[in-house]
Design an enzyme around this catalytic site. Sequence first.
Site, PDB file in Angstrom:
ATOM      1  CD  GLU A   1      11.839  51.785  86.048  1.00 18.88           C
ATOM      2  OE1 GLU A   1      11.977  50.739  85.389  1.00 18.88           O
ATOM      3  OE2 GLU A   1      11.815  51.802  87.281  1.00 18.88           O
TER       4      GLU A   1
ATOM      5  CG  ASP B   1      18.810  51.045  84.825  1.00 15.63           C
ATOM      6  OD1 ASP B   1      20.016  51.350  84.856  1.00 15.63           O
ATOM      7  OD2 ASP B   1      17.994  51.372  85.708  1.00 15.63           O
TER       8      ASP B   1
HETATM    9  C1  GLA Z   1      19.453  54.085  88.159  1.00 19.13           C
HETATM   10  C2  GLA Z   1      18.613  54.602  86.985  1.00 19.13           C
HETATM   11  C3  GLA Z   1      19.486  54.898  85.776  1.00 19.13           C
HETATM   12  C4  GLA Z   1      20.661  55.797  86.152  1.00 19.13           C
HETATM   13  C5  GLA Z   1      21.366  55.286  87.391  1.00 19.13           C
HETATM   14  C6  GLA Z   1      22.401  56.242  87.921  1.00 19.13           C
HETATM   15  O1  GLA Z   1      20.016  52.848  87.845  1.00 19.13           O
HETATM   16  O2  GLA Z   1      17.623  53.666  86.666  1.00 19.13           O
HETATM   17  O3  GLA Z   1      18.711  55.455  84.752  1.00 19.13           O
HETATM   18  O4  GLA Z   1      20.225  57.123  86.319  1.00 19.13           O
HETATM   19  O5  GLA Z   1      20.480  55.031  88.465  1.00 19.13           O
HETATM   20  O6  GLA Z   1      23.415  56.422  86.986  1.00 19.13           O
END
Ligand code: GLA
Length: 381
Positions: free
Chosen positions: A160, A172
């Site tokens: 990512e 995530d």
């Molecule tokens: C997205 C990103 C995560 C995190 C959230 C905010 O989902 O992928 O890594 O930073 O935003 O908390």
Amino acid sequence: MKTALVNVFRATFGRAPEFISRAPGRIEFIGNHTDYNGGTVLGAAIDRGVWVALAKRDDGQRRWVSDQREGVVTLSAEGVARQSGVQSWVNYPLGVLAAMPTFGLRVPVGFDYLAMSDLPTGAGLSSSAALELASGLAFLAATQQRPSRETLVSVGKHAENHFVGVPCGILDQGVSGFGRKNHLVYIDCRGPRFSTVPLPDGAHFWIFNTHTKHALVDGLYAARHSECMAAAKTLGVGLLVEATPVTVRAAENTLAPAVFKRARHVVEEIARVEQASAALRAGDRAAVGKLLTASHRSSQSLFENSTAELDFLVDTLVGMPAVFGSRLTGGGFGGAVMALTSGDFGDAQAKAVSDAYEKRYGARPDVLHAQTGDGAALVTV
Ligand code: GLA
């Protein structure tokens, strides 16, 4: 889902898959934009996700199919360049393949690949991390490698960050990898270290997806990331986790106004994550709910990653008796709101929220009574 996956694979490629994997989507429970600042975060894996089926080929071709897109993408094993347009979904698994050697892992050469999803996309439930982890597991199975779950999660994040190009943290992929039914995943992002916390009995998740998305969402995410790094630099720390609400407030005059607000949000949010884990362990759903709503208010006023639509949903939800708390879930700038409710919140209450939203915005949100689920795993073929 598995039967459908096998049937589509057979219909598309004329043979059975050799490997099947599945990785769940996630709810960001609390800990908004704390992960890349080295903080802590709580999330839940849900019982919906992305499935991948794969069979090896010996001609060096890679054929990619997704139930979310039309057509077959055919690339040679040397073709690891970033894709654009309708083929850009392939960047997630391609990024995983590009990341694997960095972790000392071998990659499969040729294969037929199918991804299918029962996760709403664009709902802030992180279908991209689920796609990365399910792909990673299938590639590892095809090459008979079994690295640790930590490594799998890091490979997904690397894909990512470096291939897709989003400077996200570990939330995530970490929750998709370490999820457990009826539990929340607690991540100390500095390790990163992963553990689970049981969900109190009678705690329910409802997701309201607005389908709104700021046109510049990726740029805004990256801009917030830069502001946080700028704040850390001015404060003389490596990452904001090393600052505290007291040290940030004391530096108000040395930080640009927007940077000060971002930093305050992050350090106070990290404190809320700690309070929420203590309240969860005590089974105090009401206290947890208050922290969720406080997190949203901070997103609204300090991190400025909420929108009028998300605020409307939170305001409507927190006025209802069966709702403990509500907040935007995920990166923000559109997307979805989650609510933590008692079992007294049901379809009738969800409909009332959707009706109110429709009256205001002329469209209905998608509603999901999300169930928690287990983390990414291989599935017997
Ligand atoms: C997205 C990103 C995560 C995190 C959230 C905010 O989902 O992928 O890594 O930073 O935003 O908390």
